[in-house]
Design an enzyme around this catalytic site. Structure first.
Site, short mmCIF file in Angstrom:
data_model
loop_
_atom_site.label_atom_id
_atom_site.label_comp_id
_atom_site.label_asym_id
_atom_site.label_seq_id
_atom_site.Cartn_x
_atom_site.Cartn_y
_atom_site.Cartn_z
N LYS A 1 -2.89 5.83 -4.34
CA LYS A 1 -4.01 6.72 -4.06
C LYS A 1 -3.81 8.08 -4.74
O LYS A 1 -2.66 8.56 -4.82
CB LYS A 1 -4.17 6.95 -2.54
CG LYS A 1 -4.08 5.67 -1.73
CD LYS A 1 -4.30 5.87 -0.24
CE LYS A 1 -3.92 4.60 0.51
NZ LYS A 1 -2.52 4.53 0.90
N ASP B 1 0.85 -1.20 0.00
CA ASP B 1 0.00 0.00 0.00
C ASP B 1 0.88 1.25 0.00
O ASP B 1 1.68 1.45 0.92
CB ASP B 1 -0.89 0.02 1.25
CG ASP B 1 -1.80 1.24 1.27
OD1 ASP B 1 -2.87 1.17 0.63
OD2 ASP B 1 -1.44 2.26 1.90
N TYR C 1 2.73 10.01 -0.25
CA TYR C 1 3.80 9.46 0.60
C TYR C 1 5.19 9.79 0.03
O TYR C 1 6.19 9.66 0.74
CB TYR C 1 3.67 7.94 0.76
CG TYR C 1 2.40 7.45 1.41
CD1 TYR C 1 1.51 8.34 2.02
CD2 TYR C 1 2.07 6.10 1.43
CE1 TYR C 1 0.33 7.88 2.60
CE2 TYR C 1 0.89 5.64 2.01
CZ TYR C 1 0.03 6.54 2.59
OH TYR C 1 -1.14 6.09 3.16
N HIS D 1 -7.93 9.36 -2.07
CA HIS D 1 -7.32 9.31 -0.74
C HIS D 1 -8.24 9.86 0.36
O HIS D 1 -8.36 9.28 1.43
CB HIS D 1 -5.99 10.07 -0.77
CG HIS D 1 -5.00 9.61 0.25
ND1 HIS D 1 -3.65 9.56 0.01
CD2 HIS D 1 -5.16 9.18 1.52
CE1 HIS D 1 -3.03 9.11 1.09
NE2 HIS D 1 -3.92 8.88 2.02
N1 LIG Z 1 -5.61 6.12 3.62
C1 LIG Z 1 -5.11 6.87 4.56
O1 LIG Z 1 -5.51 8.03 4.77
C2 LIG Z 1 -4.04 6.30 5.43
C3 LIG Z 1 -3.65 6.97 6.60
C4 LIG Z 1 -2.67 6.41 7.40
C5 LIG Z 1 -2.09 5.21 7.02
N2 LIG Z 1 -2.46 4.58 5.84
C6 LIG Z 1 -1.83 3.31 5.39
O2 LIG Z 1 -1.91 2.37 6.47
C7 LIG Z 1 -0.59 1.93 6.78
C8 LIG Z 1 -0.48 1.58 8.24
O3 LIG Z 1 -0.79 2.69 9.07
P1 LIG Z 1 0.33 3.52 9.87
O4 LIG Z 1 1.62 3.43 9.17
O5 LIG Z 1 -0.25 4.86 10.10
O6 LIG Z 1 0.39 2.85 11.30
P2 LIG Z 1 0.46 1.37 11.92
O7 LIG Z 1 0.70 0.36 10.87
O8 LIG Z 1 -0.71 1.24 12.80
O9 LIG Z 1 1.74 1.49 12.86
C9 LIG Z 1 3.02 1.72 12.34
C10 LIG Z 1 3.94 2.05 13.52
O10 LIG Z 1 4.02 0.93 14.40
C11 LIG Z 1 5.37 0.46 14.47
N3 LIG Z 1 5.29 -1.00 14.42
C12 LIG Z 1 4.99 -1.77 13.35
N4 LIG Z 1 4.99 -3.07 13.68
C13 LIG Z 1 5.30 -3.13 14.99
C14 LIG Z 1 5.46 -4.20 15.91
N5 LIG Z 1 5.28 -5.46 15.53
N6 LIG Z 1 5.80 -3.91 17.20
C15 LIG Z 1 5.98 -2.62 17.58
N7 LIG Z 1 5.84 -1.56 16.76
C16 LIG Z 1 5.50 -1.81 15.47
C17 LIG Z 1 6.07 1.04 13.27
O11 LIG Z 1 7.43 1.29 13.53
P3 LIG Z 1 8.64 0.60 12.69
O12 LIG Z 1 8.46 1.00 11.27
O13 LIG Z 1 9.86 1.16 13.31
O14 LIG Z 1 8.49 -0.89 12.90
C18 LIG Z 1 5.34 2.37 13.09
O15 LIG Z 1 5.84 3.34 13.96
C19 LIG Z 1 0.28 3.13 6.36
O16 LIG Z 1 1.63 2.82 6.31
C20 LIG Z 1 -0.36 3.47 5.05
O17 LIG Z 1 0.06 2.57 4.04
C21 LIG Z 1 -3.43 5.12 5.06
#
Ligand SMILES: NC(=O)c1ccc[n+]([C@@H]2O[C@H](COP(=O)([O-])OP(=O)(O)OC[C@H]3O[C@@H](n4cnc5c(N)ncnc54)[C@H](OP(=O)(O)O)[C@@H]3O)[C@@H](O)[C@H]2O)c1
Length: 274
Positions: free
Chosen positions: A78, A48, A53, A109
């Protein structure tokens, strides 16, 4: 380690999408190349990204470096808010950066209601799908009223709505709307951007099952029929987050996780954002 074959979800357009994948928000191009390559090597089959980004070039390099055949991989990108009037050009630019001929899923998005353009943008995505440049189309951060507006205009129901969804913000009424319309719910920030991993209920379930808190959350999403896309740029955590296919969350623990819903939104409110 190599993950077993990924579970899949069948979309309302008949296509089959991996249920689980790698999020890439906040990765640089450099990080994205390494993380995408490593994740694919471990068995991840959905990546994704998004134009905003700024890492589509890195994602594309990671895909190339993985050596995987294109048809075995699902790439989502997106259209950013300022391109809703020109989605075809926006996708062209994304494809050039990704070094791909098509994306598997293209999302609007955010609705940005005050722009009054998302209905027009959705018509554009329908056209891009008919040209084969986006094999499936969907939206992100759309509330029920935004979904109703695009469905009424186009008669085309989005395949996916990617929304903020984690234990503290479960969006159950919107998920029920999705179920009624056969829209797949895809959870963004499934780990609450790392903030929900210390929740005592989640930690206790994790200890009992001898899994990590992240694995408990992600496994619960799979069992609930959600698509989920955790981000990590750490090879160890990419591996940990993908190790979801040899255990199950008992029903009582699934109920305890559902009870954590607290309306704790982390991101912006789609009704006003943009
Ligand atoms: N459509 C939208 O508006 C929108 C908005 C936000 C996000 N997204 C998408 O959703 C994806 C996921 O959301 P997100 O990146 O916001 O947050 P998330 O996946 O909920 O959390 C990511 C965070 O958690 C840490 N992490 C990951 N695995 C872990 C584990 N096993 N143990 C401890 N910490 C861990 C990561 O750090 P490290 O990298 O250091 O492991 C990072 O700081 C995004 O990357 C993006 O592709 C879409």
């Amino acid at each position: 380690m190599h993950l077993p074959p990924n579970p899949t979800l069948t979309l309302n357009d008949g296509r089959v999408m991996p249920q689980f994948g790698l999020g890439t928000w906040r990765m640089t191009d450099f990080e994205a190349t390494a993380s995408v390559r490593d994740a694919i090597g471990l068995g991840y089959r959905l990546i994704d990204t998004a134009a905003i980004y700024g890492n589509e070039t890195g994602v594309g390099r990671g895909v190339q470096a993985s050596g995987l055949r294109r048809e075995e991989l699902w790439v989502t990108t997106k259209v950013w808010n300022d391109r809703q009037g020109d989605v075809a050009a926006a996708l062209r630019e994304s494809l050039a950066k990704l070094q791909l001929d098509y994306v598997d899923l293209l999302l609007i998005h955010w609705p940005v209601p005050h722009q009054k353009r998302y209905v027009e943008a959705w018509r554009g995505l329908v056209e891009l799908r008919s040209r084969g440049l986006a094999r499936s189309i969907g939206v992100s951060n759309f509330d029920a009223d935004h979904l109703e507006a695009i469905i009424a205009d186009s008669r085309v129901v989005p395949a996916v709505n990617q929304i903020e969804l984690h234990s503290g913000f479960q969006q159950r009424p919107l998920c029920e709307f999705h179920a009624r319309h056969k829209i797949i719910t895809q959870a963004w920030s499934p780990l609450g951007q790392g903030k929900v991993l210390l929740d005592p209920v989640i930690v206790a379930i994790a200890q009992k099952l001898r899994r990590s808190p992240a694995q408990v959350i992600l496994r619960s999403h799979l069992q609930a029929g959600l698509s989920t896309i955790p981000k990590s740029s750490s090879p160890a955590r990419i591996k940990e987050n993908g190790a979801l296919f040899d255990f199950a969350i008992p029903d009582a623990d699934m109920a305890a996780l559902l009870a954590l819903d607290g309306g704790n939104r982390l991101g912006p409110d789609p009704a006003v954002f943009g």
